[in-house]
Design an enzyme around this catalytic site. Structure first.
Site, PDB file in Angstrom:
ATOM      1  CE1 TYR A 139      32.746  61.268 -26.100  1.00  0.00           C
ATOM      2  CE2 TYR A 139      34.366  61.486 -27.843  1.00  0.00           C
ATOM      3  CZ  TYR A 139      33.990  61.674 -26.535  1.00  0.00           C
ATOM      4  OH  TYR A 139      34.866  62.260 -25.666  1.00  0.00           O
ATOM      5  CE  LYS A 182      23.601  58.843 -12.880  1.00  0.00           C
ATOM      6  NZ  LYS A 182      24.068  59.126 -11.493  1.00  0.00           N
ATOM      7  CG  ASP A 191      26.997  59.081  -9.298  1.00  0.00           C
ATOM      8  OD1 ASP A 191      27.121  57.850  -9.533  1.00  0.00           O
ATOM      9  OD2 ASP A 191      25.983  59.556  -8.748  1.00  0.00           O
ATOM     10  CG  ASP A 220      36.658  62.154 -23.011  1.00  0.00           C
ATOM     11  OD1 ASP A 220      37.869  62.139 -23.286  1.00  0.00           O
ATOM     12  OD2 ASP A 220      35.978  63.201 -22.992  1.00  0.00           O
ATOM     13  CG  ASP A 232      41.275  63.964 -19.394  1.00  0.00           C
ATOM     14  OD1 ASP A 232      41.715  63.147 -20.214  1.00  0.00           O
ATOM     15  OD2 ASP A 232      41.211  65.189 -19.592  1.00  0.00           O
TER      16      ASP A 232
HETATM   17  C1  IPM Z   1      40.488  61.773 -25.946  1.00  0.00           C
HETATM   18  C2  IPM Z   1      40.156  63.152 -26.437  1.00  0.00           C
HETATM   19  C3  IPM Z   1      39.196  63.046 -27.618  1.00  0.00           C
HETATM   20  C4  IPM Z   1      37.926  62.389 -27.110  1.00  0.00           C
HETATM   21  C5  IPM Z   1      38.888  64.356 -28.359  1.00  0.00           C
HETATM   22  C6  IPM Z   1      40.139  65.037 -28.842  1.00  0.00           C
HETATM   23  C7  IPM Z   1      37.930  64.149 -29.508  1.00  0.00           C
HETATM   24  O1  IPM Z   1      39.628  63.909 -25.400  1.00  0.00           O
HETATM   25  O2  IPM Z   1      41.039  60.982 -26.742  1.00  0.00           O
HETATM   26  O3  IPM Z   1      40.226  61.474 -24.782  1.00  0.00           O
HETATM   27  O4  IPM Z   1      37.024  63.056 -26.582  1.00  0.00           O
HETATM   28  O5  IPM Z   1      37.831  61.167 -27.237  1.00  0.00           O
HETATM   29 MG    MG Z   2      39.711  62.956 -23.485  1.00  0.00          MG
END
Ligand code: IPM
Ligand code: MG
Length: 356
Positions: free
Chosen positions: A135, A190, A222, A246, A250
């Site tokens: 990042y 990884k 993975d 990240d 999710d």
């Molecule tokens: C998160 C979001 C952010 C990230 C974006 C909005 C930059 O997806 O907080 O998970 O990738 O960290």
């Molecule tokens: Mg995110």
């Protein structure tokens, strides 16, 4: 206690408004000051993280953040895009430790896309390193490929990198968090392919020597992605780098029924922090009054607990959220047959009433 309130873009304004109502209803003495961030700040000031917003964030005891981003800004130069606001806040304030708890509330077992027996009772904590990795790694950019089979062709590149101290400090955070839970850490890497994550694995293993009472397991990313949907309850604390965290957070959100339920805390070494829902700005549903405010309300509870030393108030909010779920109130993302569909504001107001 001063809270910087940064609603941002899309559904950010709607969900933060509900969290602010809940905070006000606690009857505690807060000073709250609001500022623009993200695309709305760009529109007003020409920058997604104006100096005035950054200054407010630096001076506050805690930051309550909504979400940033909208497709309409996708054509801007990268430094002006809304996402740079949250990345800039994380970097500027040194918010390296991101806590993303994924808890499946009993009433929402049926809202998960996984079988109820897989997610019932789920309570895992993802600890994501937040200020390093690909990042932020330099160099990055676009150029003409200097070598390889496609030398001379247009090329883009980013740099994945971690230093030893960055890995050490997040490993300590994970082991200490594990001590307050079931004492089990899974470090996700990884290392079979990447140098960066071989160092990650080596350093996490070294730091672990100081925590003999905590069990440590290493897992490739993975496989971790697969295990998260195969046997999610086999995890307790997961610690990983910025990009893997990240993605996996999710994925984990879906185990809980909806990403609209997932709060987060991003802390620096003094426990000052930024609190935000793990989801984004959802421009597709912005302004419709249907977004789930619970992730933001639960983020406000994390703020009270971690940065403002108000654990009791945090407990009250979390109990109130459970109560409204038990009452059968559901925003569309968690709606199921036999429950009552409500909008953003009704949900927030129900939480306020349930505080009593
Ligand atoms: C998160 C979001 C952010 C990230 C974006 C909005 C930059 O997806 O907080 O998970 O990738 O960290
Ligand atoms: Mg995110």
């Amino acid at each position: 206690m001063k809270i910087a309130v940064l609603p941002g873009d899309g559904i950010g304004t709607e969900i933060v408004a509900e969290a602010v109502k809940v905070l006000r209803a606690l009857g505690l003495k807060f000073e709250m000051e609001e500022a623009l961030v993200g695309g709305t700040a760009y529109d007003a000031h020409g920058h997604p993280l104006p100096q005035s917003t950054l200054k407010l964030a630096q001076q506050a005891d805690a930051i309550l953040f909504g979400a940033v981003g909208d497709w309409k800004y996708d054509q801007l130069d990268r430094p002006l895009r809304p996402e740079q606001a949250i990345l800039g806040l994380r970097k500027n304030l040194g918010l390296f430790a991101n806590f993303r708890p994924a808890i499946c509330y009993e009433q929402l077992v049926g809202a998960s896309s996984l079988k109820p027996e897989l997610v019932s009772g789920l309570d895992i904590l993802i600890i994501r390193e937040l200020t390093g990795d690909i990042y932020f790694g330099q160099p990055r950019g676009r150029r003409s490929a200097p070598d390889g089979a496609f030398a001379g062709a247009e090329e883009a590149f980013d740099t994945m990198r971690y230093t030893r101290p960055e890995i050490e400090r997040i490993a300590h955070v994970a082991f200490q968090a594990a001590r307050k839970r079931t004492k089990k850490v899974t470090s996700v890497d990884k290392a079979n392919v990447l140098e960066t994550f071989q160092l990650w694995k080596d350093v996490v293993t070294e730091v672990h020597a100081q925590y003999p009472d905590v069990e440590l397991q290493h897992m490739y990313v993975d496989n971790a992605a697969m295990q998260l949907v195969k046997a999610p309850k086999s995890f307790d604390v997961i610690v990983t780098g910025n990009m893997f965290g990240d993605i996996l957070s999710d994925e984990a959100s879906m185990l809980t029924g909806s990403i609209g339920m997932l709060p987060s805390a991003s802390l620096n070494s003094d426990n000052r922090g930024l609190y935000e829902p793990s989801h984004g700005s959802a421009p597709d549903i912005a302004g419709k009054g249907v977004a789930n405010p619970l992730a933001t309300i639960l983020s406000a509870a994390m703020m009270l607990r971690f940065s403002l030393n108000q654990a009791e108030a945090a407990d009250r909010i979390e109990a109130a959220v459970k109560k409204v779920l038990a009452q059968g109130l559901r925003t569309p993302d968690i709606y199921g047959e036999g429950t009552t569909r409500v909008g953003t504001r009704e949900m927030g107001e129900a939480v306020v009433r349930a505080l009593e």
